[in-house]
Design a protein around this motif. Sequence first.
Motif, short mmCIF file in Angstrom:
data_model
loop_
_atom_site.label_atom_id
_atom_site.label_comp_id
_atom_site.label_asym_id
_atom_site.label_seq_id
_atom_site.Cartn_x
_atom_site.Cartn_y
_atom_site.Cartn_z
N UNK A 104 0.83 -1.21 0.00
CA UNK A 104 0.00 0.00 0.00
C UNK A 104 0.86 1.25 0.00
N UNK A 105 1.95 1.22 0.75
CA UNK A 105 2.85 2.38 0.80
C UNK A 105 3.48 2.62 -0.56
N UNK A 106 3.91 1.55 -1.26
CA UNK A 106 4.49 1.69 -2.60
C UNK A 106 3.46 2.27 -3.56
N UNK A 107 2.24 1.77 -3.49
CA UNK A 107 1.18 2.25 -4.38
C UNK A 107 0.95 3.73 -4.18
N UNK A 108 0.78 4.12 -2.96
CA UNK A 108 0.54 5.53 -2.66
C UNK A 108 1.75 6.37 -3.04
N UNK A 109 2.94 5.89 -2.70
CA UNK A 109 4.17 6.62 -2.96
C UNK A 109 4.39 6.82 -4.47
N UNK A 110 4.21 5.77 -5.26
CA UNK A 110 4.43 5.86 -6.70
C UNK A 110 3.45 6.85 -7.33
N UNK A 111 2.18 6.71 -7.04
CA UNK A 111 1.20 7.60 -7.67
C UNK A 111 1.40 9.04 -7.21
N UNK A 112 1.73 9.26 -5.94
CA UNK A 112 1.98 10.62 -5.47
C UNK A 112 3.19 11.23 -6.16
N UNK A 113 4.25 10.46 -6.28
CA UNK A 113 5.46 10.98 -6.95
C UNK A 113 5.15 11.33 -8.40
N UNK A 114 4.43 10.44 -9.09
CA UNK A 114 4.16 10.69 -10.50
C UNK A 114 3.16 11.82 -10.74
N UNK A 115 2.45 12.23 -9.71
CA UNK A 115 1.57 13.39 -9.85
C UNK A 115 2.34 14.70 -9.73
N UNK A 116 3.55 14.64 -9.20
CA UNK A 116 4.36 15.85 -9.03
C UNK A 116 5.17 16.12 -10.30
N UNK A 117 5.70 17.34 -10.44
CA UNK A 117 6.53 17.64 -11.60
C UNK A 117 7.98 17.16 -11.45
N UNK A 118 8.27 16.46 -10.36
CA UNK A 118 9.64 16.04 -10.08
C UNK A 118 9.97 14.64 -10.56
N UNK A 162 -0.93 -3.12 -13.51
CA UNK A 162 -0.15 -2.93 -12.28
C UNK A 162 -0.06 -1.45 -11.92
N UNK A 163 0.17 -0.61 -12.92
CA UNK A 163 0.26 0.84 -12.66
C UNK A 163 -1.04 1.37 -12.08
N UNK A 164 -2.17 0.94 -12.66
CA UNK A 164 -3.46 1.38 -12.11
C UNK A 164 -3.66 0.87 -10.69
N UNK A 165 -3.20 -0.34 -10.43
CA UNK A 165 -3.30 -0.89 -9.08
C UNK A 165 -2.46 -0.06 -8.09
N UNK A 166 -1.41 0.58 -8.60
CA UNK A 166 -0.57 1.43 -7.76
C UNK A 166 -1.17 2.82 -7.57
N UNK A 167 -2.31 3.07 -8.20
CA UNK A 167 -2.98 4.36 -8.07
C UNK A 167 -2.72 5.31 -9.21
N UNK A 205 -1.03 -0.69 -25.30
CA UNK A 205 -1.52 -1.78 -24.47
C UNK A 205 -1.49 -1.46 -22.97
N UNK A 206 -0.87 -0.35 -22.59
CA UNK A 206 -0.95 0.10 -21.20
C UNK A 206 -2.38 0.51 -20.86
N UNK A 207 -3.14 0.87 -21.90
CA UNK A 207 -4.56 1.23 -21.79
C UNK A 207 -4.82 2.48 -20.94
N UNK A 208 -3.99 3.51 -21.19
CA UNK A 208 -4.35 4.82 -20.67
C UNK A 208 -5.09 5.52 -21.80
N UNK A 209 -5.30 6.80 -21.73
CA UNK A 209 -6.10 7.50 -22.75
C UNK A 209 -5.23 7.87 -23.95
#
Length: 193
Positions: free
Chosen positions: A18-32, A76-81, A101-105
């Motif tokens: 759960x920490x990895x999921x939250x951490x990954x999605x939070x990091x990728x939402x930032x510009x860093x 897996x990426x979606x499962x990570x948030x 095939x990643x199936x984003x937009x």
Amino acid sequence: MNLKKIAFTACCFMLSVCALASDLSEKLQSPDYVLLIRHTLAPGVGDPTGYTLEDCKTQRNLSAEGRQQAVVVGQWLRKQGVTTADVHSSAWCRCKDTAELLHFSGFKVAPALASFFDEMHLAKARTQALEQFIAERVKTKGNKALILVTHHVNIHAFMGENIASGDMVLAKVDAQGKMTSYQVIPRPNATQR
């Protein structure tokens, strides 16, 4: 091992996931941060002589296993948030197929992600172009994840390490798009999705 130890171990594992999921999605939402993905399994090395970017039949392409790997990575990426992403791909069909095939937009082809396998002398110039592209995209991506699907040579030149097909690199970048640190994320398998 007694039941208390098993329960404790399972609980710790779930908390770390759960920490990895939250951490990954939070990091990728930032510009860093940016996520680079090496295209999934396309057996062989390089491309056949005389290939063209306009004709996938002339290129080295994803195998059936590689296509399934790309789907699993997206799940897996979606499962990570990671639910929204600004996805860009090299013009090579194996990268475009992985991105699709990643199936984003959808995804966009970006020249900065083009392979230089046949022109290794371009490594420095292509890496600078990649850094410039990242610097521009992180400013405008909003809270979407920036996902770049590219080739082994591009990722190696950017970070200095070999990664396997479908592996990911979570790269922390500065305002100029230069990598300041990274974490390699091995390609998830079907049981991890």
